[in-house]
Structures are given as structure tokens and as C-alpha cells.
Design a protein around this motif. Structure first.
Motif, short mmCIF file in Angstrom:
data_model
loop_
_atom_site.label_atom_id
_atom_site.label_comp_id
_atom_site.label_asym_id
_atom_site.label_seq_id
_atom_site.Cartn_x
_atom_site.Cartn_y
_atom_site.Cartn_z
N TYR A 1 38.52 31.54 43.65
CA TYR A 1 39.56 32.18 42.84
C TYR A 1 39.29 33.67 42.70
N ARG A 2 38.03 34.03 42.42
CA ARG A 2 37.70 35.44 42.19
C ARG A 2 37.93 36.28 43.45
N VAL A 3 37.46 35.79 44.59
CA VAL A 3 37.54 36.57 45.82
C VAL A 3 38.97 36.70 46.32
N GLN A 4 39.72 35.59 46.30
CA GLN A 4 41.05 35.62 46.88
C GLN A 4 42.12 36.18 45.95
N LEU A 5 41.84 36.15 44.63
CA LEU A 5 42.91 36.53 43.69
C LEU A 5 42.49 37.50 42.59
N GLY A 6 41.19 37.77 42.43
CA GLY A 6 40.81 38.48 41.23
C GLY A 6 39.98 39.73 41.38
N MET A 7 39.74 40.23 42.60
CA MET A 7 38.78 41.31 42.75
C MET A 7 39.40 42.61 43.26
N ASN A 8 40.68 42.82 42.96
CA ASN A 8 41.28 44.10 43.34
C ASN A 8 42.38 44.46 42.34
N GLY A 9 42.91 45.67 42.49
CA GLY A 9 43.98 46.11 41.61
C GLY A 9 43.47 46.71 40.31
N PRO A 10 44.36 46.89 39.32
CA PRO A 10 44.01 47.56 38.06
C PRO A 10 42.90 46.86 37.29
N ARG A 11 42.68 45.59 37.56
CA ARG A 11 41.67 44.84 36.83
C ARG A 11 40.25 45.35 37.12
#
Length: 232
Positions: A173-183
């Protein structure tokens, strides 16, 4: 006590065919090179990774135990699908257990371990993509901030649940959906606050900050899943 995956991730290269193919398929699933929801072809994987069926089946059984592969009646084995329902269930457990790990780490980490964790974050910051807010990708194992804190809890049962059973599904989940963008910048700042709480030996605050951090990450991934669904 060290996690089995700690040895696998940070120690010598695996020596058996099952270990080798396990690592390769794990990485391919986590990074999306083998797509979520795709059907597992034993023949195709055996040919791709140049192994016989016996070690491949052993590796697939281990992938089932860490929830990357699931067997569906009358449909065979498939890579797990990333869903909102799966995310909520997984992160509900993750928030509770990593909060506890943080509390224990604040009580049990040696000063030298805390200093090493702070240096790890400095290393992350000096990566160009983190400085520019492009992405915050952490390799698995000892260079993963969360993994280090879980080990620092020094609770073998907690380590087993988080580093053996759930670790790679969380990473997926983290690699594919959570490790880029404003977050990215927010996540890094939250990591720094967690380290400060641990360094101050404030277990209650460290627990709270980790729970908030994971909750924020979950909401970020939820938004991305919703966007993907709208595009389908």
C-alpha cells in the motif's frame, strides 16, 4: 530476538531457491511489477525466475502467510487486490500495534539507537526526491523508519506480527499509493516529531504521534484509491 524478515532483508543473500524466488516475487508484488489482483501462474513464474515447481510452491505458501497472495476457491491463487476495505482493516491493526511499538521504543531504545534513527532520517532528507517533495520511498528493512521502530520495541510477538506477517502488505500500500505527492513533506515532519518524542522518553506522546501519522497516511491512500476507482 530478530524477525525472520530482518535476517532476510538485511543479512546475507538467501541461499535456497525458495528464498531467492520469495524475495524476487515479494519485491515484484510490492512495487507493482506483478499487478494487484493478477492470477498466479506457477508455470509462468517458474520459467520467469528459473526455478522448479517445488521451491516456487514453497515461496507461494510463504507469500500467502504474509498476505500478498490469496487462494480463491475454484479460481486458484491471485495477488492480493488493494481495496479500501482491505486498507481500513490493515491500517486499523497497524495504527494500534505501531503506536504500541513507539511507546515501547521510547522506553527501551538505547541512546545510540535513537541517534542512529535520527541519522537515518537525515539520510532520507538528503535524497533529492524528498527535499523537493516528489516522493518518499524507503527501502525495506533496516533503512525503513517504521521497521527500525518496530524492532526497537524489543517485543518478539509484536515484531513477529508487524515484521513477518503484515510488513510486506503494508509496504505494498505504501509503495504503490502512499509515497509521493503533497503527503511527502508532512510524513517526513511527522517522523521527526516521533523521533523527538522517543528521544525525550515520552512514550505516551510517541504512541499518539505514530497513531496520528498512520491515520494521516491511511487517509492519503484512501483518497488515491477513490481517484483510481473514479478513473475506471
Amino acid at each position: 530476538m530478530h524477525s525472520a524478515y530482518e535476517v532476510q532483508l538485511t543479512g546475507p543473500s538467501p541461499v535456497t531457491s525458495a528464498d531467492r524466488v520469495l524475495r524476487a516475487i515479494q519485491q515484484a508484488i510490492v512495487e507493482g511489477d506483478i499487478s494487484p489482483g493478477s492470477k498466479i501462474s506457477e508455470t509462468g513464474l517458474a520459467k520467469q525466475f528459473n526455478v522448479s515447481r517445488a521451491p516456487l510452491r514453497e515461496a507461494l505458501a510463504r507469500l500467502e502467510r504474509c498476505h500478498l497472495v490469496q487462494r480463491i476457491p475454484n479460481a486458484g491463487a491471485r495477488v492480493v487486490t488493494l481495496t479500501r476495505e482491505g486498507l481500513l482493516a490493515l491500517y486499523q491493526i497497524r495504527e494500534e500495534l505501531e503506536g504500541l511499538a513507539c511507546r515501547l521504543a521510547a522506553e527501551r531504545m538505547a541512546d545510540s539507537e535513537i541517534e542512529a534513527l535520527a541519522r537515518l532520517l537525515d539520510d532520507h532528507l538528503h535524497q533529492q526526491r524528498v527535499r523537493e517533495g516528489e516522493s518518499y520511498y524507503q527501502e525495506a528493512g533496516d533503512v525503513d523508519f517504521h521497521y527500525r521502530i518496530i524492532l526497537a520495541s524489543k517485543n518478539p510477538y509484536l515484531i513477529n506480527m508487524l515484521c513477518d506477517e503484515l510488513y510486506f502488505l503494508v509496504r505494498m500500500y505504501r509503495v504503490q499509493l502512499g509515497m509521493n505527492g503533497p503527503r511527502v513533506s508532512h510524513a517526513f515532519d511527522e517522523h521527526k516529531a516521533i523521533i523527538n518524542a522517543i528521544a525525550n522518553r515520552d512514550g505516551e506522546l510517541a504512541d499518539l504521534l505514530m497513531r496520528r501519522h498512520i491515520s494521516a497516511s491511511r487517509k492519503n491512500i484512501e483518497r488515491k484509491l477513490a481517484t483510481q476507482k473514479e478513473l475506471l
